[in-house]
Design an enzyme around this catalytic site. Structure first.
Site, PDB file in Angstrom:
ATOM      1  N   HIS A  37       7.687  39.073  -3.555  1.00  0.00           N
ATOM      2  CA  HIS A  37       8.936  38.918  -2.793  1.00  0.00           C
ATOM      3  C   HIS A  37      10.176  39.447  -3.518  1.00  0.00           C
ATOM      4  CE1 HIS A  37       6.646  37.093   0.235  1.00  0.00           C
ATOM      5  NE2 HIS A  37       6.726  35.819  -0.125  1.00  0.00           N
ATOM      6  N   HIS A 107      10.833  34.832   6.011  1.00  0.00           N
ATOM      7  CA  HIS A 107       9.854  33.866   5.519  1.00  0.00           C
ATOM      8  C   HIS A 107      10.110  32.504   6.165  1.00  0.00           C
ATOM      9  CE1 HIS A 107       7.016  31.926   2.868  1.00  0.00           C
ATOM     10  NE2 HIS A 107       6.808  33.034   2.178  1.00  0.00           N
ATOM     11  N   GLU A 238       4.949  36.029   9.047  1.00  0.00           N
ATOM     12  CA  GLU A 238       5.797  37.033   8.423  1.00  0.00           C
ATOM     13  C   GLU A 238       5.366  38.458   8.798  1.00  0.00           C
ATOM     14  OE1 GLU A 238       6.115  36.088   4.073  1.00  0.00           O
ATOM     15  OE2 GLU A 238       4.648  34.586   4.667  1.00  0.00           O
TER      16      GLU A 238
END
Length: 276
Positions: A37, A107, A238
């Site tokens: 991420h 997210h 996602e």
């Protein structure tokens, strides 16, 4: 990452390294041996500027400078969140002055019953394949069929039995944390997945090539008003590019070039469950 906008590159990059135009780049490691991420300080931890807003939308901007978290190029990002009827729409736009990987996503976790775990929720994904992961949750490059596996959500299927499966494809991740492949089509928003609770249904639509389904396997987070989120309190849906795409030329391209525009959209629609 609860509810966060993720970037510059969502999901994992193997060992925090990739090579672009003959140069190797290193990104901070923050997830076992890998980057996840966007590194130690991804877009979820940045202060964004409100460019425009009204009663039903807000547009945010952020410029990720050349070298931030090890990524090349000055990346200008615009994110618009709008509420249209029963649908929350997210639009991401980005441009760069140097070739760079880009993978932006939301997210957001969902528990359609408002409390408890999500093992009783039912999931359907418009996909017949996933990217196979190794023990560190990095794609091996192999694409596998999901029919008759714990990842078979080709029809509405309760999450609990899959989460609790002893199959290695589940136990490696501690539950679901998998990239389901949807036919790539940057030009069309299409149905990707449905999540069904007792009274509500979530329909996820996007023009991304895949959707990462994560059942909150390691949630351990304090929430608002004294609430606490344990494992499996919510499921994250996602839509995104494939994990570690920058190291897999056989995957859909995630490199943004100068002069191009990165344009992606995610729609989350909540409707009354008709009893599926």
């Amino acid at each position: 990452y609860m509810g966060a906008l993720i970037g510059r590159v969502a999901n994992r990059i193997k060992e925090g390294k990739f090579t672009l135009d003959g140069k190797e780049y290193s990104i901070p490691i923050n997830n076992g041996p890998n980057t996840n991420h966007g590194g130690l300080e991804g877009f979820d931890s940045k202060l964004w500027t409100v460019e425009d807003k009204s009663d039903n939308f807000v547009t945010l901007t952020y410029e990720s400078v050349d070298g931030e978290e090890g990524f090349p190029g000055n990346l200008k990002v615009k994110a618009t969140y709008s509420l249209e009827g029963d649908t929350l729409k997210l639009k991401f736009d980005a441009t760069t002055d140097k070739r760079t990987p880009v993978n932006l996503t939301s997210h957001s976790y969902f528990n359609l019953n408002g409390s408890g775990d999500i093992k009783g929720h039912k999931l359907k994904v418009n996909s017949k394949e996933v990217t196979l992961n190794d023990k560190n949750m990095i794609p091996t490059g192999e694409i596998i069929q999901i029919r008759e596996t714990p990842l078979d959500f080709t029809k509405l299927t309760e999450l609990g039995p899959s989460i609790e499966s002893s199959d290695e494809i589940i136990t490696n991740a501690g539950g679901l944390d998998h990239n389901f492949i949807v036919a790539p089509d940057k030009n069309n928003i299409r149905d990707m997945a449905e999540l069904v609770g007792d009274d509500l249904k979530l329909v996820v639509k996007s023009n991304y090539p895949g959707v990462q389904v994560y059942t909150g396997n390691f949630l351990d987070e304090e929430g608002r008003d004294g609430s606490y989120y344990h494992a499996f309190s919510g499921v994250a849906m996602e839509p995104q590019e494939f994990p570690d795409s920058v190291n897999h030329p056989e995957f859909p391209n995630t490199i943004l070039n100068p002069g191009e525009s990165y344009e992606r959209e995610i729609n989350y629609q909540i409707i009354r469950n008709s009893g599926e």
